[in-house]
Design a protein around this motif. Structure first.
Motif, PDB file in Angstrom:
ATOM      1  N   VAL A 331       5.109 -33.319  -6.965  1.00 51.17           N
ATOM      2  CA  VAL A 331       5.848 -33.802  -6.165  1.00 51.17           C
ATOM      3  C   VAL A 331       4.970 -34.543  -5.288  1.00 51.17           C
ATOM      4  CG1 VAL A 331       7.859 -32.390  -6.366  1.00 51.17           C
ATOM      5  CG2 VAL A 331       5.789 -31.693  -4.641  1.00 51.17           C
ATOM      6  N   TYR A 332       5.405 -35.598  -4.284  1.00 49.33           N
ATOM      7  CA  TYR A 332       4.649 -36.260  -3.394  1.00 49.33           C
ATOM      8  C   TYR A 332       5.110 -36.003  -1.883  1.00 49.33           C
ATOM      9  CZ  TYR A 332       2.243 -40.618  -1.773  1.00 49.33           C
ATOM     10  OH  TYR A 332       1.522 -41.905  -1.273  1.00 49.33           O
ATOM     11  N   LYS A 333       4.614 -35.556  -0.896  1.00 49.97           N
ATOM     12  CA  LYS A 333       5.372 -35.244   0.204  1.00 49.97           C
ATOM     13  C   LYS A 333       4.449 -35.534   1.382  1.00 49.97           C
ATOM     14  CE  LYS A 333       8.730 -33.191  -1.979  1.00 49.97           C
ATOM     15  NZ  LYS A 333      10.069 -34.003  -1.910  1.00 49.97           N
ATOM     16  N   LEU A 334       5.234 -36.173   2.328  1.00 50.62           N
ATOM     17  CA  LEU A 334       4.593 -36.262   3.742  1.00 50.62           C
ATOM     18  C   LEU A 334       4.230 -34.690   4.271  1.00 50.62           C
ATOM     19  CD1 LEU A 334       4.092 -38.175   5.740  1.00 50.62           C
ATOM     20  CD2 LEU A 334       6.134 -38.054   6.876  1.00 50.62           C
ATOM     21  N   VAL A 335       3.016 -34.431   4.714  1.00 50.90           N
ATOM     22  CA  VAL A 335       2.502 -33.116   5.219  1.00 50.90           C
ATOM     23  C   VAL A 335       1.883 -33.383   6.792  1.00 50.90           C
ATOM     24  CG1 VAL A 335       2.213 -32.174   3.026  1.00 50.90           C
ATOM     25  CG2 VAL A 335       0.386 -33.542   3.952  1.00 50.90           C
ATOM     26  N   ALA A 336       1.690 -34.591   7.200  1.00 51.30           N
ATOM     27  CA  ALA A 336       1.327 -34.679   8.566  1.00 51.30           C
ATOM     28  C   ALA A 336       1.665 -36.147   8.802  1.00 51.30           C
ATOM     29  CB  ALA A 336      -0.115 -34.706   8.649  1.00 51.30           C
ATOM     30  N   ARG A 337       2.032 -36.460  10.230  1.00 48.74           N
ATOM     31  CA  ARG A 337       2.219 -37.933  10.697  1.00 48.74           C
ATOM     32  C   ARG A 337       1.767 -38.104  12.253  1.00 48.74           C
ATOM     33  NH1 ARG A 337       6.001 -37.584  14.868  1.00 48.74           N
ATOM     34  NH2 ARG A 337       7.690 -36.119  14.402  1.00 48.74           N
ATOM     35  N   SER A 346       1.574 -31.648  11.842  1.00 47.10           N
ATOM     36  CA  SER A 346       1.895 -31.290  10.776  1.00 47.10           C
ATOM     37  C   SER A 346       3.485 -31.217  10.425  1.00 47.10           C
ATOM     38  CB  SER A 346       1.419 -29.703  10.429  1.00 47.10           C
ATOM     39  OG  SER A 346       0.149 -29.659  10.133  1.00 47.10           O
ATOM     40  N   VAL A 347       3.823 -31.660   9.202  1.00 47.13           N
ATOM     41  CA  VAL A 347       5.558 -31.603   8.931  1.00 47.13           C
ATOM     42  C   VAL A 347       5.744 -30.783   7.574  1.00 47.13           C
ATOM     43  CG1 VAL A 347       5.963 -33.677  10.479  1.00 47.13           C
ATOM     44  CG2 VAL A 347       5.449 -33.827   7.967  1.00 47.13           C
ATOM     45  N   ALA A 348       6.758 -30.336   7.222  1.00 41.34           N
ATOM     46  CA  ALA A 348       6.925 -29.763   5.890  1.00 41.34           C
ATOM     47  C   ALA A 348       8.365 -29.585   5.656  1.00 41.34           C
ATOM     48  CB  ALA A 348       6.115 -28.434   5.777  1.00 41.34           C
ATOM     49  N   LYS A 349       8.535 -29.724   4.308  1.00 39.15           N
ATOM     50  CA  LYS A 349       9.982 -29.609   3.935  1.00 39.15           C
ATOM     51  C   LYS A 349      10.231 -27.985   3.693  1.00 39.15           C
ATOM     52  CE  LYS A 349      12.846 -30.577  -0.048  1.00 39.15           C
ATOM     53  NZ  LYS A 349      12.817 -31.430  -1.411  1.00 39.15           N
ATOM     54  N   LYS A 350      11.359 -27.454   4.042  1.00 39.09           N
ATOM     55  CA  LYS A 350      11.563 -26.094   4.083  1.00 39.09           C
ATOM     56  C   LYS A 350      12.859 -25.679   3.207  1.00 39.09           C
ATOM     57  CE  LYS A 350       8.472 -24.943   7.263  1.00 39.09           C
ATOM     58  NZ  LYS A 350       7.315 -24.418   6.682  1.00 39.09           N
ATOM     59  N   SER A 351      13.384 -26.614   2.385  1.00 35.29           N
ATOM     60  CA  SER A 351      14.133 -26.070   1.596  1.00 35.29           C
ATOM     61  C   SER A 351      14.167 -25.225   0.544  1.00 35.29           C
ATOM     62  CB  SER A 351      14.698 -27.606   0.812  1.00 35.29           C
ATOM     63  OG  SER A 351      15.048 -28.984   1.337  1.00 35.29           O
ATOM     64  N   THR A 352      15.131 -24.486   0.212  1.00 37.33           N
ATOM     65  CA  THR A 352      14.987 -23.226  -0.589  1.00 37.33           C
ATOM     66  C   THR A 352      14.665 -23.978  -1.861  1.00 37.33           C
ATOM     67  OG1 THR A 352      16.906 -22.228   0.574  1.00 37.33           O
ATOM     68  CG2 THR A 352      16.280 -21.279  -1.343  1.00 37.33           C
ATOM     69  N   ASP A 353      13.266 -22.924  -2.317  1.00 31.89           N
ATOM     70  CA  ASP A 353      12.652 -23.026  -3.696  1.00 31.89           C
ATOM     71  C   ASP A 353      11.767 -24.508  -3.728  1.00 31.89           C
ATOM     72  OD1 ASP A 353      13.657 -20.824  -4.494  1.00 31.89           O
ATOM     73  OD2 ASP A 353      15.559 -21.645  -5.408  1.00 31.89           O
ATOM     74  N   LYS A 354      12.008 -25.237  -2.538  1.00 31.40           N
ATOM     75  CA  LYS A 354      11.479 -26.784  -2.624  1.00 31.40           C
ATOM     76  C   LYS A 354      10.511 -26.740  -1.481  1.00 31.40           C
ATOM     77  CE  LYS A 354      14.428 -28.915  -5.897  1.00 31.40           C
ATOM     78  NZ  LYS A 354      15.045 -30.347  -6.095  1.00 31.40           N
ATOM     79  N   ILE A 355       9.847 -25.728  -0.971  1.00 29.38           N
ATOM     80  CA  ILE A 355       8.812 -25.745   0.112  1.00 29.38           C
ATOM     81  C   ILE A 355       7.703 -26.715   0.122  1.00 29.38           C
ATOM     82  CG2 ILE A 355       9.931 -23.503   1.046  1.00 29.38           C
ATOM     83  CD1 ILE A 355       6.999 -22.591   0.364  1.00 29.38           C
ATOM     84  N   SER A 356       7.337 -27.390   1.072  1.00 28.33           N
ATOM     85  CA  SER A 356       6.092 -28.029   1.165  1.00 28.33           C
ATOM     86  C   SER A 356       5.106 -27.262   2.242  1.00 28.33           C
ATOM     87  CB  SER A 356       6.080 -29.235   1.216  1.00 28.33           C
ATOM     88  OG  SER A 356       6.868 -29.696   2.613  1.00 28.33           O
ATOM     89  N   ILE A 357       3.991 -27.391   2.454  1.00 25.15           N
ATOM     90  CA  ILE A 357       3.061 -26.829   3.414  1.00 25.15           C
ATOM     91  C   ILE A 357       2.483 -27.808   4.049  1.00 25.15           C
ATOM     92  CG2 ILE A 357       1.236 -25.468   3.734  1.00 25.15           C
ATOM     93  CD1 ILE A 357       1.483 -23.850   1.089  1.00 25.15           C
ATOM     94  N   GLY A 358       2.890 -27.702   5.412  1.00 27.34           N
ATOM     95  CA  GLY A 358       2.265 -28.880   6.226  1.00 27.34           C
ATOM     96  C   GLY A 358       0.707 -28.971   6.518  1.00 27.34           C
TER      97      GLY A 358
END
Length: 450
Positions: A331-337, A346-358
């Motif tokens: 996956v390709y995720k925004l982790v900081a802005r 730091s920013v991170a996705k918190k969706s169940t089973d699809k988390i990212s780490i900011g």
């Protein structure tokens, strides 16, 4: 004809190359349009390409496609032809902005051929949101495909040991995927490919002799063998299972002599047949004639043939479908802005089973004093502490928009052998299992963050 950049570097170029900008998803451009409208498009951003997990049962993965991705990034431009396609996709101000698009940021990543584990930050893309978000689909498509092929190929070459593996899967996949597959397989240790485009574009050695149709074309098998030996020499490989294998082996040695290069078996119980053919060849004095086996091989079939007198393996279908795992799930995720005060947050996705780490990541391979890998250590916000035995994993690939990480394909191949060799012995097991080393995240002060 496309000309290589200085030989087999893992990339290719012609005088005119097509833009890669349309190898993307519609929503990448509509996001851009909305961000330009809201004034957020130019915020400094950090994107990360990573896997949340390995394919089920796999113990490690292999990074491939880096060189192809760098080529694709250089060709990511919005010329008049591309902009014409976008007339009904995005508005005129967005098309005007795209007309001068060039990625001007920085990219760090795992070097090609490196092994990876869950949450390894395989790519760190730093730039404006507008510049970096547009690369998402293209980077994911290259990395997900090529790394899947290389991961399967690595397992095959590992169990094959010193016996070479030949890539021959072109007819089992899309014509361009076949070229990329041959390249990725070479990175992971395959010796040759049947694909001539891979030879021309990337310098992958190619090989091949004949198929069953060549034997069937001739009035007799002896006529076919004689024609092949006359044309290609006694070192050629004769396909011996069109009719009766035992008769074909005898004919082959009679025609080519005891210096016959090899025979190929493409059907039946390969282990049993290889043993019988080896005994027959030796009895005829052709002790140096090699035995090549093909026929829907995967890593498990290759492992089962470890004690058979086989000299080389030809692998097709199972390789180009990733041996059951045709994608890596990257996956390709925004982790900081950039925040309003100019600092990165730091920013991170918190969706169940699809988390990212900011947070911007740094990575090293923690190793024992003996050089055996013990953990994948991911630093958040700063590099983890190297105790002297460890190895940094991120290398510069793009600096200020200019590619700086291009390398010869053989360098990636050598790197893979070294990276795989430092893994714990359990990495060699073909049984299903967990990743062979854990992934550890560390916060800014070296304390575990996750």
């Amino acid at each position: 004809m496309v000309a290589q950049r200085g030989g087999p570097t893992g990339s290719y170029a012609g005088l005119v190359r097509a833009s890669t900008a349309l190898l993307t998803d519609h929503y990448e451009l509509t996001m851009l349009q909305a961000a330009l409208g809201s004034g957020t498009a130019h915020r400094r951003s950090v994107f990360e390409l990573f896997p949340r997990r390995l394919p089920e049962g796999r113990r490690y993965g292999v990074v491939a496609g880096v060189g192809r991705a760098l080529d694709a990034l250089e060709d990511f431009r919005f010329d008049d032809e591309v902009l014409a396609v976008l007339e009904n996709v995005v508005d005129e101000p967005t098309r005007s902005w795209l007309s001068t698009y060039r990625f001007t940021g920085d990219v760090w990543g795992y070097a090609e051929g490196e092994t990876y584990f869950p949450y390894s930050p395989l790519l760190i893309v730093e730039g404006s949101f507008a510049e970096a978000v547009l690369l998402e689909t293209l980077l994911l498509s290259v990395y997900n495909h090529d790394s899947a092929i290389a991961s399967a190929a690595s397992r095959m070459t590992q169990v094959a040991g010193d016996r070479p593996c030949i890539e021959m899967g072109s007819r089992r996949t899309h014509e361009e995927a076949a070229v990329a597959s041959a390249r990725a397989a070479y990175v992971a240790g395959f010796a040759t490919t049947s694909n001539l485009a891979a030879r021309e574009r990337y310098g992958v050695p190619s090989a091949g002799t004949s198929a069953h149709s060549f034997t069937l074309l001739h009035d007799t098998e002896a006529d076919a063998f004689r024609a092949q030996v006359t044309s290609l020499g006694t070192g050629t490989t004769l396909l011996v299972d069109t009719y009766d294998i035992r008769e074909a082996v005898a004919l082959g040695v009679e025609i080519a002599g005891t210096g016959l290069g090899a025979v190929r078996i493409d059907s039946g119980d390969l282990g049993v047949l290889a043993g019988e053919v080896r005994a027959q060849l030796d009895s005829l004095g052709a002790t140096g004639t090699r035995i090549v086996v093909t026929s829907d091989l995967d890593e498990f079939a290759i492992a089962a043939l470890a004690n058979a007198p086989v000299d080389a393996y030809g692998v097709g279908t199972q390789l180009v479908i990733g041996s059951g795992h045709p994608t890596c799930g990257f996956v390709y995720k925004l982790v900081a802005r950039e925040a309003d005060d100019g600092d990165l947050v730091s920013v991170a996705k918190k969706s169940t089973d699809k988390i990212s780490i900011g947070g911007r990541k740094y990575a090293l391979r923690r190793r024992s004093p003996g050089g055996v890998a013990e953990a994948e250590v991911i630093g958040i916000g700063e590099a983890p502490t190297d105790d002297g035995d460890d190895r940094a994993l991120l290398v510069p690939l793009v600096r200020n928009g200019e590619v700086v990480g291009r390398e010869a394909l053989d360098e990636a191949r050598t790197r893979h052998q070294a990276s795989r060799a430092e893994l714990p012995r359990a990495a060699q097991q073909m049984s299903r299992g967990e990743p062979v080393i854990p992934t550890i995240h560390e916060g800014p002060r070296g304390t575990p963050d996750l």
